[in-house]
Design a protein around this motif. Sequence first.
Motif, PDB file in Angstrom:
ATOM      1  N   GLU A  76       0.846  -1.180   0.000  1.00  0.00           N
ATOM      2  CA  GLU A  76       0.000   0.000   0.000  1.00  0.00           C
ATOM      3  C   GLU A  76       0.884   1.232   0.000  1.00  0.00           C
ATOM      4  OE1 GLU A  76      -3.648   0.141   2.675  1.00  0.00           O
ATOM      5  OE2 GLU A  76      -2.397   1.704   3.546  1.00  0.00           O
ATOM      6  N   ARG A  77       0.509   2.232  -0.773  1.00  0.00           N
ATOM      7  CA  ARG A  77       1.287   3.466  -0.796  1.00  0.00           C
ATOM      8  C   ARG A  77       0.351   4.662  -0.770  1.00  0.00           C
ATOM      9  NH1 ARG A  77       3.566   5.420  -6.405  1.00  0.00           N
ATOM     10  NH2 ARG A  77       1.653   5.566  -7.602  1.00  0.00           N
ATOM     11  N   LYS A  78       0.903   5.804  -0.406  1.00  0.00           N
ATOM     12  CA  LYS A  78       0.111   7.025  -0.330  1.00  0.00           C
ATOM     13  C   LYS A  78       0.204   7.781  -1.650  1.00  0.00           C
ATOM     14  CE  LYS A  78       2.043   8.429   3.598  1.00  0.00           C
ATOM     15  NZ  LYS A  78       2.345   9.271   4.765  1.00  0.00           N
ATOM     16  N   VAL A  79      -0.966   8.191  -2.140  1.00  0.00           N
ATOM     17  CA  VAL A  79      -1.009   8.967  -3.382  1.00  0.00           C
ATOM     18  C   VAL A  79      -1.938  10.164  -3.181  1.00  0.00           C
ATOM     19  CG1 VAL A  79      -0.562   6.953  -4.851  1.00  0.00           C
ATOM     20  CG2 VAL A  79      -2.915   7.589  -4.305  1.00  0.00           C
ATOM     21  N   LYS A  80      -1.894  11.066  -4.098  1.00  0.00           N
ATOM     22  CA  LYS A  80      -2.790  12.215  -4.046  1.00  0.00           C
ATOM     23  C   LYS A  80      -4.231  11.760  -4.263  1.00  0.00           C
ATOM     24  CE  LYS A  80      -1.417  15.972  -6.152  1.00  0.00           C
ATOM     25  NZ  LYS A  80      -1.136  17.010  -7.180  1.00  0.00           N
ATOM     26  N   CYS A  81      -5.146  12.267  -3.455  1.00  0.00           N
ATOM     27  CA  CYS A  81      -6.555  11.895  -3.605  1.00  0.00           C
ATOM     28  C   CYS A  81      -7.051  12.343  -4.986  1.00  0.00           C
ATOM     29  CB  CYS A  81      -7.395  12.554  -2.511  1.00  0.00           C
ATOM     30  SG  CYS A  81      -9.176  12.285  -2.712  1.00  0.00           S
ATOM     31  N   ALA A  82      -7.621  11.398  -5.731  1.00  0.00           N
ATOM     32  CA  ALA A  82      -8.049  11.691  -7.093  1.00  0.00           C
ATOM     33  C   ALA A  82      -9.279  12.598  -7.117  1.00  0.00           C
ATOM     34  CB  ALA A  82      -8.335  10.390  -7.831  1.00  0.00           C
ATOM     35  N   LYS A  83     -10.119  12.477  -6.086  1.00  0.00           N
ATOM     36  CA  LYS A  83     -11.381  13.217  -6.114  1.00  0.00           C
ATOM     37  C   LYS A  83     -11.174  14.722  -5.913  1.00  0.00           C
ATOM     38  CE  LYS A  83     -16.121  13.017  -4.324  1.00  0.00           C
ATOM     39  NZ  LYS A  83     -16.720  12.700  -5.630  1.00  0.00           N
ATOM     40  N   CYS A  84     -10.307  15.078  -4.956  1.00  0.00           N
ATOM     41  CA  CYS A  84     -10.091  16.505  -4.678  1.00  0.00           C
ATOM     42  C   CYS A  84      -8.747  16.980  -5.202  1.00  0.00           C
ATOM     43  CB  CYS A  84     -10.202  16.772  -3.184  1.00  0.00           C
ATOM     44  SG  CYS A  84      -8.922  15.955  -2.208  1.00  0.00           S
TER      45      CYS A  84
ATOM     46  N   THR B  21     -15.089  24.757  -3.526  1.00  0.00           N
ATOM     47  CA  THR B  21     -15.974  24.790  -2.358  1.00  0.00           C
ATOM     48  C   THR B  21     -15.111  24.751  -1.099  1.00  0.00           C
ATOM     49  OG1 THR B  21     -16.161  22.411  -1.978  1.00  0.00           O
ATOM     50  CG2 THR B  21     -17.626  23.361  -3.648  1.00  0.00           C
ATOM     51  N   VAL B  22     -15.786  24.865   0.057  1.00  0.00           N
ATOM     52  CA  VAL B  22     -15.082  24.652   1.332  1.00  0.00           C
ATOM     53  C   VAL B  22     -15.528  23.340   1.947  1.00  0.00           C
ATOM     54  CG1 VAL B  22     -14.723  27.090   1.793  1.00  0.00           C
ATOM     55  CG2 VAL B  22     -16.851  25.974   2.532  1.00  0.00           C
ATOM     56  N   ILE B  23     -16.191  22.522   1.131  1.00  0.00           N
ATOM     57  CA  ILE B  23     -16.704  21.235   1.632  1.00  0.00           C
ATOM     58  C   ILE B  23     -15.564  20.230   1.699  1.00  0.00           C
ATOM     59  CG2 ILE B  23     -18.318  19.341   1.199  1.00  0.00           C
ATOM     60  CD1 ILE B  23     -19.990  21.405  -0.409  1.00  0.00           C
ATOM     61  N   LYS B  24     -15.434  19.616   2.864  1.00  0.00           N
ATOM     62  CA  LYS B  24     -14.369  18.623   3.055  1.00  0.00           C
ATOM     63  C   LYS B  24     -14.567  17.445   2.106  1.00  0.00           C
ATOM     64  CE  LYS B  24     -14.082  16.195   6.953  1.00  0.00           C
ATOM     65  NZ  LYS B  24     -13.837  15.941   8.392  1.00  0.00           N
ATOM     66  N   CYS B  25     -13.489  17.042   1.467  1.00  0.00           N
ATOM     67  CA  CYS B  25     -13.577  15.934   0.512  1.00  0.00           C
ATOM     68  C   CYS B  25     -13.943  14.650   1.256  1.00  0.00           C
ATOM     69  CB  CYS B  25     -12.242  15.758  -0.204  1.00  0.00           C
ATOM     70  SG  CYS B  25     -12.176  14.277  -1.235  1.00  0.00           S
ATOM     71  N   PRO B  26     -15.050  14.020   0.872  1.00  0.00           N
ATOM     72  CA  PRO B  26     -15.465  12.806   1.581  1.00  0.00           C
ATOM     73  C   PRO B  26     -14.563  11.601   1.273  1.00  0.00           C
ATOM     74  CG  PRO B  26     -16.923  13.214  -0.279  1.00  0.00           C
ATOM     75  CD  PRO B  26     -15.991  14.380  -0.208  1.00  0.00           C
ATOM     76  N   ALA B  27     -13.894  11.643   0.138  1.00  0.00           N
ATOM     77  CA  ALA B  27     -13.080  10.488  -0.251  1.00  0.00           C
ATOM     78  C   ALA B  27     -11.849  10.345   0.631  1.00  0.00           C
ATOM     79  CB  ALA B  27     -12.686  10.602  -1.720  1.00  0.00           C
ATOM     80  N   CYS B  28     -11.255  11.469   1.024  1.00  0.00           N
ATOM     81  CA  CYS B  28     -10.010  11.415   1.802  1.00  0.00           C
ATOM     82  C   CYS B  28     -10.186  12.046   3.175  1.00  0.00           C
ATOM     83  CB  CYS B  28      -8.891  12.101   1.039  1.00  0.00           C
ATOM     84  SG  CYS B  28      -9.193  13.859   0.762  1.00  0.00           S
ATOM     85  N   ASP B  29     -11.423  12.424   3.508  1.00  0.00           N
ATOM     86  CA  ASP B  29     -11.725  13.057   4.787  1.00  0.00           C
ATOM     87  C   ASP B  29     -10.911  14.338   4.983  1.00  0.00           C
ATOM     88  OD1 ASP B  29     -13.221  13.171   7.124  1.00  0.00           O
ATOM     89  OD2 ASP B  29     -11.643  12.208   8.315  1.00  0.00           O
ATOM     90  N   GLY B  30     -10.680  15.018   3.883  1.00  0.00           N
ATOM     91  CA  GLY B  30     -10.021  16.317   3.964  1.00  0.00           C
ATOM     92  C   GLY B  30      -8.509  16.278   4.015  1.00  0.00           C
ATOM     93  N   THR B  31      -7.930  15.086   3.922  1.00  0.00           N
ATOM     94  CA  THR B  31      -6.467  14.993   4.027  1.00  0.00           C
ATOM     95  C   THR B  31      -5.774  15.248   2.705  1.00  0.00           C
ATOM     96  OG1 THR B  31      -6.426  12.637   3.516  1.00  0.00           O
ATOM     97  CG2 THR B  31      -6.677  13.264   5.856  1.00  0.00           C
ATOM     98  N   GLY B  32      -6.468  15.037   1.607  1.00  0.00           N
ATOM     99  CA  GLY B  32      -5.834  15.147   0.290  1.00  0.00           C
ATOM    100  C   GLY B  32      -5.042  13.915  -0.091  1.00  0.00           C
ATOM    101  N   ILE B  33      -5.009  12.943   0.810  1.00  0.00           N
ATOM    102  CA  ILE B  33      -4.184  11.745   0.605  1.00  0.00           C
ATOM    103  C   ILE B  33      -5.062  10.506   0.518  1.00  0.00           C
ATOM    104  CG2 ILE B  33      -2.344  10.325   1.598  1.00  0.00           C
ATOM    105  CD1 ILE B  33      -1.489  12.852   3.177  1.00  0.00           C
ATOM    106  N   ALA B  34      -4.733   9.651  -0.406  1.00  0.00           N
ATOM    107  CA  ALA B  34      -5.464   8.379  -0.535  1.00  0.00           C
ATOM    108  C   ALA B  34      -4.480   7.226  -0.433  1.00  0.00           C
ATOM    109  CB  ALA B  34      -6.199   8.336  -1.877  1.00  0.00           C
ATOM    110  N   ALA B  35      -4.980   6.106   0.033  1.00  0.00           N
ATOM    111  CA  ALA B  35      -4.164   4.887   0.093  1.00  0.00           C
ATOM    112  C   ALA B  35      -4.428   4.070  -1.161  1.00  0.00           C
ATOM    113  CB  ALA B  35      -4.507   4.078   1.336  1.00  0.00           C
ATOM    114  N   GLU B  36      -3.371   3.678  -1.828  1.00  0.00           N
ATOM    115  CA  GLU B  36      -3.504   2.912  -3.068  1.00  0.00           C
ATOM    116  C   GLU B  36      -2.899   1.523  -2.896  1.00  0.00           C
ATOM    117  OE1 GLU B  36      -2.566   4.145  -7.525  1.00  0.00           O
ATOM    118  OE2 GLU B  36      -0.743   3.519  -6.490  1.00  0.00           O
TER     119      GLU B  36
END
Length: 272
Positions: free
Chosen positions: A107-115, A124-139
Motif C-alpha cells: 500500500e502506498r500514499k497517493v494524491k486523492c483523485a477526487k479533490c 468549495t469549502v466542503i471537506k472531501c469525503p473520499a479522503c476526509d479532507g487529508t488530500g491523501i489516498a491509500a492505493e
Amino acid sequence: MSVCHRRPIHSASRHYGGGLRSSSRPRQAVGPCFVFRGDDNNVKRKSPLDEGFDFAKEIKAAGGGWFGRKKQDGEEEPRRGSDVRANATVGFVDGILGNASVDVSFERKVKCAKCKGEGRLPRTVIKCPACDGTGIAAEEKAVTVTIPDGGVRHNQMLRLKGQGDSGVPSPANDGDLLVTLCVLYQDEPKETTRDAEGNLFTSVSLPSTVLASGTDALPVTLVDGTKGTLKVPSETKDGAALRVRGKGAISDKSVSSSTARGDHVFVLRACD
Ligand SMILES: [Zn+2]
C-alpha cells in the motif's frame, strides 16, 4: 500473500569436478509461497490510516494541500515521496538459484483523485469525503520482483525505484519500494537442510559394506538439479561428509555485495 512464478529456465550447464554430468534444472511447479513467520498480508509496513495517524494535522503543519507546501504562485514545492517497505517470500530453490520472480502487494500514499490533493471539493469549502479532507489516498499496488540469477541471501533487500509513496511532482519524485526477501527453508527438498552459512546438507544412505569398500561413483544430485558422482574412499565411517564446494546457498551473514556461497555437503549414513 506473495506468489512465486518460475520463468522458463535456460538449459543449465552446471559442471562439478570430473565425475558430474550436467542436466537441465528441474522445472518447479508454480504455486503459492507459504507466508514466512505468519505475516498475514505479506506487507510489513502498516498504513498510517490504520494507526489513527492525524493526516489533517500533518497537512496543516505542512502548509495545507497535498504533501508539499505551496509556493506563492500556487505551484507545489517539489517533495520526494517516502519509501515503502514490504516483505516477500521466496522458495528454497528460487532463493538459492534465482532466475525467478515473486509478486508483492503493498500500500502506498497517493494524491486523492477526487479533490486532487486539496482536501476540499473543487471550488468549495466542503471537506472531501473520499479522503476526509487529508488530500491523501491509500492505493493498493502489486509489482513483480525479479529474483536475480545466482540467488539471494535470506533477508536481502531489493530496492524498486519509484514504487513508493507519491511525491511532488509525481512520478518523478515518487519514493522507492524496499522489498525484504525471506527465503523459505520450510519447503526445502526432502532430506536437504541448510545452515546460516549457506551450507546445504543431504543425507545419503549406503550399506555399510559399500562404506567399507568405497566406490568411485556415488550418484548425487545438487540442488540445481545437476547430477553427478562422488568418490567414496574405502574405510569410510558412518557420518562422513563429502563436500561439493560453492554449490550451496548464499550465506545469510554475507554482506549485501557478497555472493559467497556455502557448500553442498553429502553426509553418508550406514543404512544397515
Ligand atoms: Zn480527497
